[in-house]
Motif scaffolding. Structure first.
Motif, PDB file in Angstrom:
ATOM      1  N   PHE A 192     -11.993  -2.144  -6.943  1.00 41.05           N
ATOM      2  CA  PHE A 192     -10.658  -2.675  -7.215  1.00 41.05           C
ATOM      3  C   PHE A 192      -9.944  -3.274  -6.005  1.00 41.05           C
ATOM      4  O   PHE A 192      -8.825  -3.757  -6.118  1.00 41.05           O
ATOM      5  N   GLY A 193     -10.542  -3.203  -4.822  1.00 39.62           N
ATOM      6  CA  GLY A 193      -9.948  -3.804  -3.632  1.00 39.62           C
ATOM      7  C   GLY A 193      -9.184  -2.821  -2.762  1.00 39.62           C
ATOM      8  O   GLY A 193      -8.862  -1.706  -3.180  1.00 39.62           O
ATOM      9  N   THR A 194      -8.872  -3.258  -1.559  1.00 42.53           N
ATOM     10  CA  THR A 194      -8.270  -2.382  -0.555  1.00 42.53           C
ATOM     11  C   THR A 194      -6.851  -1.938  -0.889  1.00 42.53           C
ATOM     12  O   THR A 194      -6.393  -0.921  -0.407  1.00 42.53           O
ATOM     13  N   GLU A 195      -6.149  -2.702  -1.721  1.00 43.15           N
ATOM     14  CA  GLU A 195      -4.767  -2.348  -2.070  1.00 43.15           C
ATOM     15  C   GLU A 195      -4.682  -1.407  -3.270  1.00 43.15           C
ATOM     16  O   GLU A 195      -3.591  -1.024  -3.673  1.00 43.15           O
ATOM     17  N   ALA A 196      -5.827  -1.040  -3.859  1.00 42.96           N
ATOM     18  CA  ALA A 196      -5.815  -0.203  -5.062  1.00 42.96           C
ATOM     19  C   ALA A 196      -5.275   1.196  -4.811  1.00 42.96           C
ATOM     20  O   ALA A 196      -4.635   1.789  -5.661  1.00 42.96           O
ATOM     21  N   VAL A 197      -5.502   1.713  -3.621  1.00 43.71           N
ATOM     22  CA  VAL A 197      -5.034   3.063  -3.267  1.00 43.71           C
ATOM     23  C   VAL A 197      -4.352   2.976  -1.911  1.00 43.71           C
ATOM     24  O   VAL A 197      -4.915   2.432  -0.957  1.00 43.71           O
ATOM     25  N   ARG A 198      -3.156   3.507  -1.845  1.00 42.23           N
ATOM     26  CA  ARG A 198      -2.418   3.539  -0.573  1.00 42.23           C
ATOM     27  C   ARG A 198      -1.470   4.721  -0.598  1.00 42.23           C
ATOM     28  O   ARG A 198      -1.219   5.315  -1.651  1.00 42.23           O
ATOM     29  N   PRO A 199      -0.925   5.096   0.550  1.00 42.44           N
ATOM     30  CA  PRO A 199      -0.007   6.235   0.591  1.00 42.44           C
ATOM     31  C   PRO A 199       1.210   6.037  -0.312  1.00 42.44           C
ATOM     32  O   PRO A 199       1.701   4.921  -0.472  1.00 42.44           O
ATOM     33  N   ALA A 200       1.687   7.107  -0.894  1.00 46.19           N
ATOM     34  CA  ALA A 200       2.842   7.034  -1.794  1.00 46.19           C
ATOM     35  C   ALA A 200       4.067   6.482  -1.088  1.00 46.19           C
ATOM     36  O   ALA A 200       4.889   5.801  -1.710  1.00 46.19           O
ATOM     37  N   ALA A 201       4.187   6.718   0.200  1.00 41.76           N
ATOM     38  CA  ALA A 201       5.337   6.220   0.956  1.00 41.76           C
ATOM     39  C   ALA A 201       5.377   4.696   0.975  1.00 41.76           C
ATOM     40  O   ALA A 201       6.420   4.102   1.189  1.00 41.76           O
ATOM     41  N   GLN A 202       4.233   4.052   0.726  1.00 46.98           N
ATOM     42  CA  GLN A 202       4.181   2.592   0.733  1.00 46.98           C
ATOM     43  C   GLN A 202       4.286   2.006  -0.670  1.00 46.98           C
ATOM     44  O   GLN A 202       4.228   0.792  -0.846  1.00 46.98           O
ATOM     45  N   ALA A 203       4.451   2.843  -1.677  1.00 44.28           N
ATOM     46  CA  ALA A 203       4.541   2.356  -3.059  1.00 44.28           C
ATOM     47  C   ALA A 203       5.855   1.602  -3.280  1.00 44.28           C
ATOM     48  O   ALA A 203       6.878   1.928  -2.702  1.00 44.28           O
ATOM     49  N   ASP A 204       5.793   0.628  -4.147  1.00 43.01           N
ATOM     50  CA  ASP A 204       6.995  -0.175  -4.453  1.00 43.01           C
ATOM     51  C   ASP A 204       7.895   0.566  -5.414  1.00 43.01           C
ATOM     52  O   ASP A 204       7.546   1.304  -6.231  1.00 43.01           O
TER      53      ASP A 204
END
Length: 89
Positions: A77-89
């Motif tokens: 799904f690509g590198t942006e599929a999972v990231r820290p919750a603090a970076q969520a929109d």
């Protein structure tokens, strides 16, 4: 230019982030005056030959499991599929 080497190997991103934040804090700046901050991970062995630091607590095993799960999701799904919750929109 600051330079540091982690005292032990790590398989998880939070360890690299903590090292980077330590270097940044070591600059002793009162306000952000840094235009570029780069970390580099090198001298990395293949994952199947990497050593693992033994730990008495469950935290290290959980961090490795979370990192491995995130890597499995990122592959299709690509590198942006999972990231820290603090970076969520």
């Amino acid at each position: 230019m600051a330079d540091a080497t982690n005292p032990e190997a790590s398989l998880v991103s939070p360890a690299l982030a903590a090292a980077a934040l330590g270097l940044l804090a070591g600059l002793g700046l009162q306000r952000a005056r840094v235009r570029t901050f780069v970390i580099r991970a090198d001298v990395l062995p293949p994952a199947d030959r990497a050593t693992r630091q033994l730990s008495l607590g469950p935290g290290a095993a959980r961090a490795r499991a979370a990192e491995a799960a995130a890597d499995r999701v990122r592959r299709p799904f690509g590198t942006e599929a999972v990231r820290p919750a603090a970076q969520a929109d």
